[in-house]
Design an enzyme around this catalytic site. Sequence first.
Site, short mmCIF file in Angstrom:
data_model
loop_
_atom_site.label_atom_id
_atom_site.label_comp_id
_atom_site.label_asym_id
_atom_site.label_seq_id
_atom_site.Cartn_x
_atom_site.Cartn_y
_atom_site.Cartn_z
N GLY A 132 2.87 -50.89 29.00
CA GLY A 132 4.10 -51.56 29.28
C GLY A 132 4.91 -50.40 30.30
O GLY A 132 6.29 -50.90 30.25
N GLY A 158 4.74 -49.98 33.00
CA GLY A 158 4.83 -50.38 34.49
C GLY A 158 3.80 -50.05 35.31
O GLY A 158 3.92 -49.86 36.75
N THR A 192 0.94 -51.72 36.43
CA THR A 192 0.52 -52.62 37.33
C THR A 192 1.68 -52.92 38.23
O THR A 192 1.60 -53.09 39.27
CB THR A 192 0.16 -54.02 36.25
OG1 THR A 192 -0.50 -53.61 35.40
CG2 THR A 192 -0.28 -55.04 37.01
N GLU A 216 11.53 -29.12 20.33
CA GLU A 216 11.08 -28.94 21.88
C GLU A 216 12.34 -27.94 22.30
O GLU A 216 11.77 -26.92 23.32
CB GLU A 216 11.45 -30.18 22.55
CG GLU A 216 10.49 -31.28 22.31
CD GLU A 216 9.16 -30.92 22.48
OE1 GLU A 216 8.63 -30.04 23.34
OE2 GLU A 216 8.02 -31.49 21.74
N HIS A 225 10.66 -24.53 21.75
CA HIS A 225 9.47 -24.16 22.51
C HIS A 225 10.31 -23.57 23.92
O HIS A 225 9.76 -22.54 24.16
CB HIS A 225 8.80 -25.22 22.96
CG HIS A 225 7.76 -25.91 21.95
ND1 HIS A 225 6.79 -24.88 21.45
CD2 HIS A 225 7.22 -27.04 21.43
CE1 HIS A 225 6.16 -25.68 20.65
NE2 HIS A 225 6.31 -27.08 20.53
N ASP A 243 0.68 -27.83 17.99
CA ASP A 243 0.98 -26.39 18.23
C ASP A 243 0.19 -25.47 17.35
O ASP A 243 -0.24 -24.36 17.92
CB ASP A 243 2.38 -26.04 18.17
CG ASP A 243 3.28 -27.14 18.77
OD1 ASP A 243 2.72 -27.61 19.98
OD2 ASP A 243 4.31 -27.40 18.73
P1 ADP Z 1 1.34 -51.87 32.20
O1 ADP Z 1 0.61 -52.16 33.31
O2 ADP Z 1 1.93 -50.51 32.23
O3 ADP Z 1 0.96 -52.00 30.85
P2 ADP Z 1 3.31 -53.73 33.37
O4 ADP Z 1 3.26 -53.21 34.70
O5 ADP Z 1 2.44 -54.92 33.17
O6 ADP Z 1 3.08 -52.57 32.32
O7 ADP Z 1 4.89 -54.11 32.79
C1 ADP Z 1 5.03 -55.40 32.56
C2 ADP Z 1 6.34 -55.70 32.74
O8 ADP Z 1 7.19 -54.84 32.12
C3 ADP Z 1 6.67 -55.70 34.10
O9 ADP Z 1 6.10 -56.93 34.66
C4 ADP Z 1 8.21 -55.53 34.20
O10 ADP Z 1 8.69 -56.74 34.30
C5 ADP Z 1 8.39 -54.62 33.27
N1 ADP Z 1 8.62 -53.39 33.36
C6 ADP Z 1 7.76 -52.34 33.00
N2 ADP Z 1 7.97 -51.19 33.40
C7 ADP Z 1 9.17 -51.36 34.49
C8 ADP Z 1 9.80 -50.36 35.13
N3 ADP Z 1 9.69 -49.11 35.27
N4 ADP Z 1 10.99 -51.05 35.91
C9 ADP Z 1 11.05 -52.30 35.70
N5 ADP Z 1 10.32 -53.14 34.96
C10 ADP Z 1 9.57 -52.72 34.33
ZN ZN Z 2 5.53 -28.55 19.83
#
Ligand code: ADP
Ligand code: ZN
Length: 637
Positions: free
Chosen positions: A220, A222, A224, A440, A443, A516
């Site tokens: 999630g 982003g 993709t 953190e 560190h 660590d």
């Molecule tokens: P992943 O492929 O990393 O599992 P996705 O690209 O499928 O995640 O993200 C799913 C949805 O979450 C996207 O279609 C978007 O609506 C939202 N999203 C995720 N990351 C972002 C981001 N950095 N900026 C804006 N929207 C995001």
């Molecule tokens: Zn640590």
Amino acid sequence: MADPSTKRPQSGYGWLGLALLTVLVMQLWFAQHATVTLDYSDFKVLLGSGLIANVEITEDTVEGTLTIPADPSQLPDAVKEQLQRAQHEKTVEFSTVRVDDPTLYQNLTAAKVHFGGARESKWLVMLLSWLAPAVIFAAVWFFFIGKLGARGAGDLIGVGKSKAKLFVQKNVGVRFSDVEGIDEAKAELMEVVQFLRDPNRYTKLGGHIPKGILIVGAPGTGKTLLAKAVAGEANVPFLLISGSEFVEMFVGVGAARVRDLFHQASELAPCIIFIDELDALGRARGVNGFSSHEEREQTLNQLLVEMDGFETNRGVIIMAATNRPEILDPALLRPGRFDRHVAIDRPDIRGREKILRLHAKRLVLGADVDLAMVAGKTPGTAGADLANIVNEAALHAAREGKSAVAMSDFDAAIDRAIAGLEKRGRVMNPKEKETVAYHEAGHALIAELRATTDKVSRVSIIPRGIGALGFTQQLPTEDRYLMKRGELLDRLDVLLGGRVAEELVFGEVSTGASNDLQRATDLVRHMVTQYGMTETLGPAVFETRTHGSYLNDAGLPVAREFSEETARQIDSQIQQLLLQAEARVRDTLAANRSALNALAQLLLTHETVEREALTKILHETQRSRPVPTTAERAAIA
Ligand code: ADP
Ligand code: ZN
């Protein structure tokens, strides 16, 4: 990622229908031609009572028509039973095994039965008995192949032979402006966009473009979306396929799909191939998984072959995403394959606010909505979670019949999302956040305050990767091949900094420091047993390793070539070095307690602290030291 259309061609079901129809027709045919099997003696009885209408004699059967009398009770029992199937018929076919009966002709003549002989038409029966199962088998086979292959592409353009759920988008509507909070990853991919826009110009200048780019990040974040944005910015087609789609139950199917995918890509070039969940396909060979071993291996090999044989100049860039890079087959990561890695971290508080703003653009927001505050309440969430929160807030407002989305709707949405995410261990509660902040900060301060260590470029309490709760990034000032004892000790101090800070501030340590400790112990063990860095044991090596050393990755100990007494000494030396380091670190942190507090507080509010802010804190509390130059990274979790 978004699920592409799931519309499928129906050919698979067509084949099943055909198979069923065949079976049905055959059943009807056999029912129509229901044949009564008679014992020869029963046949003779029936012949005597004049119920046999006609007879055909073949080499080894006597067949013909039997008239069913108005009162079937006079029939032999065996016949009565069989006749139940053909109750309403006047006649029924019968057959009996021909025995050597010299009186048969006389009896037939006496009964005035029309009779004759026939050459056996066995071939027809034979043909049918062979053909029918073959037809059924073929039908079933085609049904399964059809089912496997028919994962079609709905409203997308036809995808020919590659029947895996390949999703081809000619015009990707996504731009870099649709991706927020991951500016570094965007910057890294800008070069790829430039190349795809004009491959010729780029290659003429001798630019080297990576073939494969691996995007690594939690679910999630982003991945993709970013890959799509690259395609959108470059205005090239985007071919998306999931790694799990490749691996099927039949050996060879996945490999064929890979071949096909690359074939299609070369026709669409310049374009981007995006393989989601690369780990499903690229799991290290030898690790047993759910699907067939051989199939996955073949598929993976085919992918490697295609990648090797592919020239980037043709304008095809292969991108892949994974959240488990550590389980990938090392062959995938070699030069010429997925050799460029782009890491996407979960967004920090400012990134989260930007993502919230982006998604909230299409909402009608009430005056009391403060998205910065929403960002502050959602540490540890990823972009997809934030998009979800915005959506939930809108739904909540709609349910309550409001004309604008209010802060209370966001609060309700956050509560819901966080409850779900907490269960999955993806967000931190405030207490944990504070612990991680001091850890953190510990560190980072030790790294800054020790003479020989790499300087800190960034500190963050946003979880990075799996297992780590925060990270402190150090930039080495120069490449290192040799390290002195003092340098190793400084490095040891940095590793212990997190744990000691926790202890100093909260009076107890958390489990977050276990990695660590592992690394600190390994380092010290190497100092004692490999580098001869203690006085008691002297310049001797006490373990035979299969390969490697601390500086270039540890191997596994194979055999012990020393006494129990030496083993005890080694243990006590390790313990002593660790305890001494701990005491040193405690002194340093206690002496710089105000800097520790200031840095931890800054981390709590901003989540990520860059070098500038860090040096400022140090400057205010004491003298600071020079800024690093080389851009090589080393992270300490
Ligand atoms: P992943 O492929 O990393 O599992 P996705 O690209 O499928 O995640 O993200 C799913 C949805 O979450 C996207 O279609 C978007 O609506 C939202 N999203 C995720 N990351 C972002 C981001 N950095 N900026 C804006 N929207 C995001
Ligand atoms: Zn640590």
